[in-house]
Design a protein around this motif. Structure first.
Motif, PDB file in Angstrom:
ATOM      1  N   GLU A 168       2.673   7.954   6.557  1.00  0.00           N
ATOM      2  CA  GLU A 168       2.558   7.471   7.938  1.00  0.00           C
ATOM      3  C   GLU A 168       3.139   6.072   8.146  1.00  0.00           C
ATOM      4  O   GLU A 168       3.489   5.713   9.268  1.00  0.00           O
ATOM      5  CB  GLU A 168       1.085   7.484   8.374  1.00  0.00           C
ATOM      6  N   ALA A 169       3.204   5.274   7.078  1.00  0.00           N
ATOM      7  CA  ALA A 169       3.698   3.890   7.193  1.00  0.00           C
ATOM      8  C   ALA A 169       4.568   3.560   5.978  1.00  0.00           C
ATOM      9  O   ALA A 169       4.161   2.790   5.107  1.00  0.00           O
ATOM     10  CB  ALA A 169       2.520   2.937   7.308  1.00  0.00           C
ATOM     11  N   ARG A 179      -5.010   2.317   8.103  1.00  0.00           N
ATOM     12  CA  ARG A 179      -6.068   1.471   7.537  1.00  0.00           C
ATOM     13  C   ARG A 179      -7.233   2.331   7.031  1.00  0.00           C
ATOM     14  O   ARG A 179      -7.796   2.076   5.964  1.00  0.00           O
ATOM     15  CB  ARG A 179      -6.554   0.458   8.589  1.00  0.00           C
ATOM     16  N   GLU A 180      -7.575   3.353   7.787  1.00  0.00           N
ATOM     17  CA  GLU A 180      -8.646   4.261   7.370  1.00  0.00           C
ATOM     18  C   GLU A 180      -8.277   4.965   6.070  1.00  0.00           C
ATOM     19  O   GLU A 180      -9.115   5.111   5.170  1.00  0.00           O
ATOM     20  CB  GLU A 180      -8.905   5.288   8.478  1.00  0.00           C
ATOM     21  N   ILE A 188      -3.981  -6.097   3.258  1.00  0.00           N
ATOM     22  CA  ILE A 188      -4.684  -4.894   3.713  1.00  0.00           C
ATOM     23  C   ILE A 188      -4.739  -4.840   5.233  1.00  0.00           C
ATOM     24  O   ILE A 188      -4.575  -3.783   5.843  1.00  0.00           O
ATOM     25  CB  ILE A 188      -6.074  -4.805   3.058  1.00  0.00           C
ATOM     26  N   SER A 189      -4.918  -5.987   5.865  1.00  0.00           N
ATOM     27  CA  SER A 189      -5.013  -6.041   7.328  1.00  0.00           C
ATOM     28  C   SER A 189      -3.703  -5.704   8.025  1.00  0.00           C
ATOM     29  O   SER A 189      -3.691  -5.463   9.232  1.00  0.00           O
ATOM     30  CB  SER A 189      -5.488  -7.416   7.793  1.00  0.00           C
ATOM     31  N   GLN A 190      -2.611  -5.672   7.284  1.00  0.00           N
ATOM     32  CA  GLN A 190      -1.309  -5.392   7.881  1.00  0.00           C
ATOM     33  C   GLN A 190      -1.055  -3.908   8.104  1.00  0.00           C
ATOM     34  O   GLN A 190       0.034  -3.532   8.544  1.00  0.00           O
ATOM     35  CB  GLN A 190      -0.189  -6.000   7.016  1.00  0.00           C
ATOM     36  N   ALA A 191      -2.031  -3.069   7.816  1.00  0.00           N
ATOM     37  CA  ALA A 191      -1.879  -1.633   8.090  1.00  0.00           C
ATOM     38  C   ALA A 191      -1.459  -1.483   9.552  1.00  0.00           C
ATOM     39  O   ALA A 191      -2.108  -2.030  10.445  1.00  0.00           O
ATOM     40  CB  ALA A 191      -3.179  -0.900   7.817  1.00  0.00           C
ATOM     41  N   PRO A 192      -0.376  -0.757   9.813  1.00  0.00           N
ATOM     42  CA  PRO A 192       0.176  -0.728  11.168  1.00  0.00           C
ATOM     43  C   PRO A 192      -0.628   0.071  12.192  1.00  0.00           C
ATOM     44  O   PRO A 192      -0.436  -0.116  13.391  1.00  0.00           O
ATOM     45  CB  PRO A 192       1.565  -0.128  10.976  1.00  0.00           C
TER      46      PRO A 192
END
Length: 192
Positions: free
Chosen positions: A96-97, A68-69, A59-63
């Motif tokens: 977006e990613a 992440r939001e 989850i923390s790897q959201a660019p």
């Protein structure tokens, strides 16, 4: 955000430090350390701690903060049984990613809950293409393929998930290996 990354690194270090293979871990990155701890967990509890650390890392790897939001919002909407809003949020993350595996995995779960089997399967395939060790996506694929009436493919997906994460909760759903005296499943040591 920096605190979360720090905590993930600390979790990876502490998990690997309790493992005999930790001597080799000095040259490994956080991802490799987390997966080493997961693979080498000796107890169910160690397996759960390692699993949680891997999920937090994914989850923390959201660019970006926006991605992440979208992930956080989608997960909150899903927990509130608002699966349509959850999928819409995960659509944003995927758009977006497109190389962020967790966006695809989370959207697959929302689609699964909305009975969009083809969409969920497509998303899970993308998630494991981007992150071949995504035991959550492989496990999700098992549930989805079983629902779709494809048990052989489902068992293959679950076998892959358990290979990555020997303490996976679904491991008991694997059929025993007919050529072995013991089941494939870690934690069950009785003879067949």
């Amino acid at each position: 955000m920096h605190r979360r990354h720090f905590l993930i690194h600390i979790a990876a270090f502490s998990l690997v430090a309790t493992n005999p293979a930790a001597v080799m871990a000095d040259s490994l990155g956080p991802r490799e350390k987390l997966f080493m701890a997961l693979k080498n967990a000796r107890t169910e509890r160690e397996g759960r701690v390692a699993e949680n650390a891997v999920w937090q890392w994914w989850i923390s790897q959201a660019p970006t903060p926006e991605v992440r939001e979208a992930i956080d919002y989608g997960m909150k909407r899903r927990e509130s049984y608002d699966f349509e809003a959850a999928e819409t949020a995960f659509d944003i993350a995927v758009r977006e990613a497109p190389t962020y595996a967790e966006g695809w995995n989370q959207r697959a779960f929302a689609r699964f809950l909305r009975d969009n089997d083809d969409g969920a399967l497509s998303d899970l395939e993308m998630a494991v293409e981007l992150e071949p060790d995504h035991f959550g996506a492989w496990s999700g694929m098992y549930h989805l393929l079983m629902r779709m009436g494809r048990p052989k493919a489902a068992i293959a997906a679950l076998s892959r998930a358990v290979e990555i994460h020997p303490w996976l909760k679904e491991r008991g759903m694997l059929p025993p290996d007919p050529d072995a005296k013991r089941p494939l499943v870690k934690g069950k040591q009785q003879d067949l």
